[in-house]
Design a protein around this motif. Structure first.
Motif, PDB file in Angstrom:
ATOM      1  N   LEU A  45      32.571  30.477  36.687  1.00  0.00           N
ATOM      2  CA  LEU A  45      32.404  30.868  35.287  1.00  0.00           C
ATOM      3  C   LEU A  45      33.154  32.183  35.082  1.00  0.00           C
ATOM      4  O   LEU A  45      33.521  32.849  36.059  1.00  0.00           O
ATOM      5  CB  LEU A  45      30.919  31.051  34.952  1.00  0.00           C
ATOM      6  N   PRO A  46      33.372  32.602  33.851  1.00  0.00           N
ATOM      7  CA  PRO A  46      34.081  33.864  33.628  1.00  0.00           C
ATOM      8  C   PRO A  46      33.180  35.082  33.828  1.00  0.00           C
ATOM      9  O   PRO A  46      31.951  34.981  33.785  1.00  0.00           O
ATOM     10  CB  PRO A  46      34.511  33.774  32.152  1.00  0.00           C
ATOM     11  N   TYR A  47      33.820  36.212  34.074  1.00  0.00           N
ATOM     12  CA  TYR A  47      33.185  37.522  34.031  1.00  0.00           C
ATOM     13  C   TYR A  47      32.070  37.692  35.063  1.00  0.00           C
ATOM     14  O   TYR A  47      30.932  38.027  34.751  1.00  0.00           O
ATOM     15  CB  TYR A  47      32.650  37.809  32.617  1.00  0.00           C
ATOM     16  N   GLY A  48      32.428  37.506  36.316  1.00  0.00           N
ATOM     17  CA  GLY A  48      31.460  37.712  37.382  1.00  0.00           C
ATOM     18  C   GLY A  48      31.003  39.147  37.508  1.00  0.00           C
ATOM     19  O   GLY A  48      29.934  39.408  38.053  1.00  0.00           O
ATOM     20  N   HIS A  49      31.800  40.095  36.999  1.00  0.00           N
ATOM     21  CA  HIS A  49      31.425  41.507  37.085  1.00  0.00           C
ATOM     22  C   HIS A  49      30.617  41.957  35.874  1.00  0.00           C
ATOM     23  O   HIS A  49      30.296  43.154  35.750  1.00  0.00           O
ATOM     24  CB  HIS A  49      32.677  42.382  37.232  1.00  0.00           C
ATOM     25  N   ALA A  50      30.273  41.030  34.992  1.00  0.00           N
ATOM     26  CA  ALA A  50      29.392  41.361  33.870  1.00  0.00           C
ATOM     27  C   ALA A  50      27.985  41.609  34.399  1.00  0.00           C
ATOM     28  O   ALA A  50      27.435  40.790  35.134  1.00  0.00           O
ATOM     29  CB  ALA A  50      29.381  40.218  32.859  1.00  0.00           C
ATOM     30  N   SER A  51      27.396  42.739  34.033  1.00  0.00           N
ATOM     31  CA  SER A  51      26.071  43.110  34.544  1.00  0.00           C
ATOM     32  C   SER A  51      24.996  42.711  33.547  1.00  0.00           C
ATOM     33  O   SER A  51      25.038  43.096  32.380  1.00  0.00           O
ATOM     34  CB  SER A  51      26.003  44.615  34.808  1.00  0.00           C
ATOM     35  N   ARG A  52      23.996  41.948  34.034  1.00  0.00           N
ATOM     36  CA  ARG A  52      22.940  41.383  33.196  1.00  0.00           C
ATOM     37  C   ARG A  52      21.584  41.959  33.573  1.00  0.00           C
ATOM     38  O   ARG A  52      21.358  42.334  34.719  1.00  0.00           O
ATOM     39  CB  ARG A  52      22.885  39.853  33.363  1.00  0.00           C
ATOM     40  N   SER A  53      20.667  41.993  32.612  1.00  0.00           N
ATOM     41  CA  SER A  53      19.298  42.478  32.867  1.00  0.00           C
ATOM     42  C   SER A  53      18.300  41.376  32.498  1.00  0.00           C
ATOM     43  O   SER A  53      17.394  41.582  31.697  1.00  0.00           O
ATOM     44  CB  SER A  53      19.013  43.752  32.073  1.00  0.00           C
ATOM     45  N   LEU A  54      18.471  40.220  33.093  1.00  0.00           N
ATOM     46  CA  LEU A  54      17.678  39.034  32.763  1.00  0.00           C
ATOM     47  C   LEU A  54      16.190  39.279  32.985  1.00  0.00           C
ATOM     48  O   LEU A  54      15.789  39.975  33.916  1.00  0.00           O
ATOM     49  CB  LEU A  54      18.132  37.851  33.610  1.00  0.00           C
ATOM     50  N   ILE A  55      15.384  38.641  32.143  1.00  0.00           N
ATOM     51  CA  ILE A  55      13.936  38.871  32.187  1.00  0.00           C
ATOM     52  C   ILE A  55      13.195  37.616  32.620  1.00  0.00           C
ATOM     53  O   ILE A  55      13.572  36.489  32.264  1.00  0.00           O
ATOM     54  CB  ILE A  55      13.415  39.384  30.823  1.00  0.00           C
ATOM     55  N   HIS A  56      12.156  37.814  33.384  1.00  0.00           N
ATOM     56  CA  HIS A  56      11.280  36.740  33.844  1.00  0.00           C
ATOM     57  C   HIS A  56      10.472  36.221  32.653  1.00  0.00           C
ATOM     58  O   HIS A  56       9.926  37.006  31.868  1.00  0.00           O
ATOM     59  CB  HIS A  56      10.343  37.295  34.917  1.00  0.00           C
ATOM     60  N   GLU A  57      10.346  34.909  32.536  1.00  0.00           N
ATOM     61  CA  GLU A  57       9.623  34.329  31.406  1.00  0.00           C
ATOM     62  C   GLU A  57       8.148  34.730  31.382  1.00  0.00           C
ATOM     63  O   GLU A  57       7.524  34.815  30.310  1.00  0.00           O
ATOM     64  CB  GLU A  57       9.758  32.803  31.398  1.00  0.00           C
ATOM     65  N   ARG A  58       7.588  35.015  32.557  1.00  0.00           N
ATOM     66  CA  ARG A  58       6.180  35.427  32.573  1.00  0.00           C
ATOM     67  C   ARG A  58       5.997  36.842  32.033  1.00  0.00           C
ATOM     68  O   ARG A  58       4.937  37.168  31.496  1.00  0.00           O
ATOM     69  CB  ARG A  58       5.603  35.297  33.987  1.00  0.00           C
ATOM     70  N   ASP A  59       7.006  37.688  32.157  1.00  0.00           N
ATOM     71  CA  ASP A  59       6.936  39.005  31.520  1.00  0.00           C
ATOM     72  C   ASP A  59       6.976  38.876  30.007  1.00  0.00           C
ATOM     73  O   ASP A  59       6.281  39.612  29.293  1.00  0.00           O
ATOM     74  CB  ASP A  59       8.075  39.898  32.006  1.00  0.00           C
ATOM     75  N   ILE A  60       7.801  37.966  29.512  1.00  0.00           N
ATOM     76  CA  ILE A  60       7.827  37.736  28.068  1.00  0.00           C
ATOM     77  C   ILE A  60       6.447  37.280  27.601  1.00  0.00           C
ATOM     78  O   ILE A  60       5.909  37.778  26.600  1.00  0.00           O
ATOM     79  CB  ILE A  60       8.885  36.683  27.701  1.00  0.00           C
ATOM     80  N   ALA A  61       5.864  36.333  28.320  1.00  0.00           N
ATOM     81  CA  ALA A  61       4.539  35.822  27.957  1.00  0.00           C
ATOM     82  C   ALA A  61       3.490  36.916  28.011  1.00  0.00           C
ATOM     83  O   ALA A  61       2.629  37.014  27.120  1.00  0.00           O
ATOM     84  CB  ALA A  61       4.158  34.668  28.881  1.00  0.00           C
ATOM     85  N   ASP A  62       3.530  37.756  29.032  1.00  0.00           N
ATOM     86  CA  ASP A  62       2.534  38.812  29.165  1.00  0.00           C
ATOM     87  C   ASP A  62       2.625  39.814  28.015  1.00  0.00           C
ATOM     88  O   ASP A  62       1.605  40.297  27.509  1.00  0.00           O
ATOM     89  CB  ASP A  62       2.694  39.531  30.502  1.00  0.00           C
ATOM     90  N   VAL A  63       3.854  40.137  27.608  1.00  0.00           N
ATOM     91  CA  VAL A  63       4.026  41.041  26.466  1.00  0.00           C
ATOM     92  C   VAL A  63       3.520  40.376  25.191  1.00  0.00           C
ATOM     93  O   VAL A  63       2.840  41.004  24.362  1.00  0.00           O
ATOM     94  CB  VAL A  63       5.497  41.457  26.319  1.00  0.00           C
TER      95      VAL A  63
END
Length: 277
Positions: free
Chosen positions: A151-169
């Motif tokens: 895929l493109p842009y392997g050096h793109a830095s992501r801050s992906l979130i766990h779905e259980r954290d979304i649910a807890d919030v």
């Protein structure tokens, strides 16, 4: 006891919202289109309805005080928001961080339109604006099994979130005081390159996995064929490109709200490792 309606009840986030509410002694009601195929926690009341068909929602909204709203990928339906306002007092809406980046009355997008309708509805509201989900990396599973993600842009830095954290919030916002009128941007605890995400998946599942940059023009054709939405593909490619020089932001909102750090991407992979094997 507050009756809480949970939409998207069988989804990645909604199922955890239901479990947490039921476990804490609240009275969640799950909105589903097909109860015969819905796998729900014990003790959860089921209501049949569809957000694309407002007339089906009346029974589901009966005696409801609060609503967890996850809007599916369908056109905005203002009548649904009107019905929520007629029956409920509060709504917690799962939105996106993109709404935060262009937070004004003139901006327009799927989530911004929904937020605007909710703000103008008379409902008490909280917007949970989540960064990209860690679950989106499940789309790499077939390539991980081959040992190479292209895929493109392997050096793109992501801050992906766990779905259980979304649910807890979301549960915190649904059940505790002090969240009315708040817009919470929530992310994972760190920013990791996409190539680094692949490496972590490989380490956890015990197989060699690496990233190979694909030219954006080639990826564009493949992603449009897979996703069927050229505008969305263009937006994703632009975002990934921007994250090469400006990593996706990291907030401490999860920790501030819940009193603990957000779950790491590695911990998410450990929970979902079988999907990559």
């Amino acid at each position: 006891m507050s009756r809480i309606l949970v939409t998207g009840a069988t989804g990645n986030v909604g199922k955890h919202v239901l479990s947490s509410l039921a476990g804490a002694g609240f009275a969640p009601r799950a909105l589903v289109r097909d109860p015969g195929t819905a796998s729900l926690p014990e003790g959860v009341e089921v209501a049949v309805g569809d957000l694309s068909s407002p007339r089906t929602l009346e029974p589901a909204l009966r005696d409801v005080e609060r609503v967890y709203l996850m809007w599916p990928g369908i056109p905005v339906e203002p009548r649904v928001i009107e019905m929520l306002a007629e029956h409920a007092e509060r709504v917690v809406y799962l939105s996106t961080d993109v709404a935060d980046l262009a937070d004004d009355e003139q901006a327009t997008s799927f989530h911004q339109d929904n937020e605007r309708l909710i703000r103008n509805s008379g409902l008490s509201w909280t917007f949970v604006r989540a960064i990209d989900f860690a679950t989106n990396t499940l789309a790499w599973a077939d390539q991980i099994r081959q040992g190479l993600v292209r895929l493109p842009y392997g050096h793109a830095s992501r801050s992906l979130i766990h779905e259980r954290d979304i649910a807890d919030v979301a549960v915190e916002a649904l059940t505790a005081a002090g969240h009315e009128g708040r817009r919470y941007v929530i992310t994972g605890p760190e920013s990791i390159t996409q190539a680094g995400l692949v490496q972590i998946i490989g380490e956890v599942v015990g197989r060699e996995a690496r990233w190979e940059d694909l030219p954006p023009e080639t990826a564009r054709e493949q992603l449009i064929a897979a996703w069927g939405n050229a505008a969305f593909v263009e937006a994703r490619l632009r975002a990934w490109e921007s994250f090469v020089d400006s990593p996706e932001r990291v907030t401490d909102t999860v920790e501030q709200l819940l009193g603990r750090p957000a779950r790491t991407f590695r911990s998410w992979v450990e929970e979902h490792a079988d999907a990559f094997r």
